[in-house]
Design an enzyme around this catalytic site. Structure first.
Site, PDB file in Angstrom:
ATOM      1  N   GLU A 230       0.809  -1.227   0.000  1.00 20.59           N
ATOM      2  CA  GLU A 230       0.000   0.000   0.000  1.00 20.59           C
ATOM      3  C   GLU A 230       0.842   1.277   0.000  1.00 20.59           C
ATOM      4  O   GLU A 230       0.570   2.207   0.755  1.00 20.59           O
ATOM      5  CB  GLU A 230      -0.937   0.002   1.223  1.00 20.59           C
ATOM      6  CG  GLU A 230      -1.883  -1.184   1.227  1.00 20.59           C
ATOM      7  CD  GLU A 230      -2.809  -1.218   2.433  1.00 20.59           C
ATOM      8  OE1 GLU A 230      -3.996  -1.471   2.236  1.00 20.59           O
ATOM      9  OE2 GLU A 230      -2.335  -1.010   3.570  1.00 20.59           O
TER      10      GLU A 230
HETATM   11  C1  TNX Z   1      -4.723  -4.070   4.441  1.00 16.82           C
HETATM   12  S1  TNX Z   1      -3.138  -6.401   3.707  1.00 16.82           S
HETATM   13  C2  TNX Z   1      -3.441  -3.904   4.933  1.00 16.82           C
HETATM   14  C3  TNX Z   1      -3.251  -3.605   6.369  1.00 16.82           C
HETATM   15  C4  TNX Z   1      -4.558  -3.432   7.077  1.00 16.82           C
HETATM   16  C5  TNX Z   1      -5.535  -4.479   6.616  1.00 16.82           C
HETATM   17  C6  TNX Z   1      -6.831  -4.451   7.365  1.00 16.82           C
HETATM   18  C7  TNX Z   1      -2.033  -5.386   3.754  1.00 16.82           C
HETATM   19  C8  TNX Z   1      -0.773  -5.831   3.233  1.00 16.82           C
HETATM   20  N1  TNX Z   1      -2.284  -4.165   4.236  1.00 16.82           N
HETATM   21  O1  TNX Z   1      -2.441  -2.470   6.524  1.00 16.82           O
HETATM   22  O2  TNX Z   1      -4.318  -3.551   8.442  1.00 16.82           O
HETATM   23  O3  TNX Z   1      -5.781  -4.291   5.249  1.00 16.82           O
HETATM   24  O4  TNX Z   1      -7.627  -5.562   7.066  1.00 16.82           O
END
Ligand code: TNX
Length: 532
Positions: free
Chosen positions: A342
């Site tokens: 992200e």
């Molecule tokens: C996505 S999955 C994220 C996390 C969050 C999560 C909550 C991923 C690699 N990143 O930063 O905590 O969703 O479900």
């Protein structure tokens, strides 16, 4: 339960000396199994072993005279013997000494195995006269002890002596995992969980033959590991959490204690420092990490915020070198997880530059890099472990570069997803994940075009923005964790939800014995009275 082919004659022929010394030549053991009038039901083991055969005859019983004996080339086998004996003493109240091989007439024997070389496999024989656990490697012996644990009544999980017949029906098990990677991720950044709580988490993982504990050690809402060269990361960056609580962090000594506790249970800790995004706590602690030299305030909100390390600053890479250097020193295993997910505030070209440099740092420390699926957008080395969570294309991009995949599909293995609309904690952005959903998927067919030989295994992920206490961690983990464990360990052939849910139900008294909360899903025919 699938019953394997009868192999007893082969087995005893190859190991007659050992079997005699381990007390396996009782009359019951020698009698043909089929003379038993009523065969006891097969035990409800999770994960389901490759083969299990009820061999019949009088049961084995742990008594005041039972000892644990060990004969294995690896010194760790002795440690596993002590672990097993200590565990047995608590609920049985018996002395259960650890003795030299061949000196006890009534023993649970941990021995080497030259017939089935296997990194984690084992064989287990129960007869009236004794129990024999055999494995080539110490990890296999440890897994065998966890099978033995599930063969005993649930009262064996109690921390105090119980009145129970400690009997096990005679059987023969041959077992080995399907996948080498069976992991569980715990986010200690959004809400902090203490070293003692993490160790309790490790204990439940061990029971289900999970062999990786992935700790998400940093995020925007908190930095959770003492770094001696950058002390404010923990003391300031770790001073809060989602919702504004007091947060916390592991000292390096506490962290090393978690690693040791896990290693004793043959669980490798995978440490994650998330970058270049998810770094607000670090930038709040050290203004020089921000491009404009101004430290942002600490962040205690729940949703992700767009934040990035400063890709062009030299100090960014000094910071990463120092942090990963200290982390590598604390990490006996071969992997460092650098997050990489992200990176919404990092332009794509900068992202590729950044991952390229971090990759060199990780390799320079003699470690292998792990990243979330987004690292597939950058150039990565073959052998990099890439953790899939949502986007098949990114995972396929990583595979094309020779990566190995660990599957944590958010629709199946995200334990922060609610079971259903009534679940009081967690998210639902990936949908509800009830117990059946969490059990009925296969890592070898989940991503189009990705087959079994490209998959290292499966891992659950428990993010904790909306999971505040360790009781809530337990509730979100159980009863889904055993399903993930079985997906990672057991052959897919012959597994059905209808059979599994009955087996799963029998584990509830074990969890209660351990003082664990669990979600009493209506999908599972529990049958036992609520004990908590
Ligand atoms: C996505 S999955 C994220 C996390 C969050 C999560 C909550 C991923 C690699 N990143 O930063 O905590 O969703 O479900």
């Amino acid at each position: 339960m699938h019953h394997g082919p009868r192999r007893r004659s082969v087995l005893l022929a190859g190991t007659a000396g050992l079997a005699t010394a381990a007390g396996l030549t009782s009359t019951a053991a020698a009698a043909p199994a089929r003379t038993t009038p009523v065969a006891p039901p097969p035990p409800a083991l999770i994960p389901r072993p490759r083969t299990l055969e009820m061999t019949g005859g009088r049961p084995f019983e742990i008594t005041a005279h039972t000892a644990v004996a060990v004969r294995h080339r690896a010194p760790e086998a002795r440690r596993t013997a002590e672990y097993l004996a200590t565990w047995l003493r608590r609920a049985t109240g018996h002395a259960v000494p650890v003795v030299a091989f061949g000196t006890a007439p009534h023993a649970i024997t941990l021995a080497g195995d030259d017939e089935t070389p296997s990194a984690e496999g084992y064989r287990l024989d129960v007869t009236h006269g004794g129990v024999l656990l055999r494995a080539t490697e110490p990890a296999g012996l440890f897994h065998a002890t966890q099978t033995l644990r599930q063969l005993l009544p649930a009262a064996a999980e109690s921390a105090t002596p119980q009145a129970s017949p400690w009997t096990i029906a005679p059987l023969h098990i041959e077992d080995a995992p399907r996948f080498p990677w069976r992991g569980a991720m715990l986010d200690v950044a959004r809400h902090f969980f203490t070293a003692e709580e993490v160790k309790r988490y490790v204990d439940i993982l061990a029971m289900y033959k999970i062999n990786r504990l992935h700790l998400h050690l940093s995020d925007s809402q908190g930095w959770r590991l003492e770094i001696k060269s950058w002390p404010r990361l923990a003391t300031y960056g770790g001073s809060t959490e989602v919702g504004g609580g007091t947060g916390g962090y592991f000292t390096q000594r506490e962290y090393a204690d978690i690693v040791r506790h896990a290693a004793e249970r043959h669980i490798m800790v995978i440490p994650e420092i998330d970058m270049p995004a998810h770094v607000n706590a670090a930038k709040a602690s050290y203004a020089e990490l921000a491009c404009d030299g101004v430290a942002p305030p600490l962040y205690t909100g729940e949703t992700g915020i767009p934040v990035s390390l400063c890709i062009d600053k030299d100090i960014t890479y000094r910071f990463i070198g120092d942090v990963l250097g200290e982390l590598a020193d604390l990490t006996p295993g071969p992997y460092l997880h650098i997050g990489g997910d992200e990176a919404l505030a990092t332009p794509p070209e900068d992202y590729r530059t950044f991952i390229g440099r971090v990759r060199q740092t990780v390799h320079g420390l003699g470690k292998q890099m792990i990243g979330w699926e987004e690292v597939g957008l950058a150039e990565i080395a073959s052998g990099t472990v890439v953790q899939f969570w949502a986007d098949a294309k990114k995972a396929q991009g990583a595979l094309a570069q020779g990566a190995e995949l660990v599957l944590s599909p958010s629709k199946k293995a995200y334990f922060d997803m609610k079971y259903d609309a009534d679940t009081p904690y967690g998210h639902d952005w990936a949908g509800y994940t009830d117990v059946q959903d969490g059990y009925t998927w296969d890592p070898a067919t989940y991503i189009p075009g990705v087959g079994e030989d490209q998959v290292l295994g499966a891992e659950s992920a428990l993010w904790t923005e909306r999971v505040k206490t360790f009781d809530e961690v337990q509730y979100m983990t159980l009863p889904r964790l055993p399903g993930l464990a079985e997906i990672g360990w057991s052959p897919v052939d012959g597994r059905t939800w209808e059979e599994y849910r009955v087996r799963l139900a029998t584990h509830a008294p074990r969890w209660s014995g351990l003082g664990w909360q669990y979600h009493r899903s209506v999908e599972v025919p529990w049958g036992d009275p609520v004990t908590r």
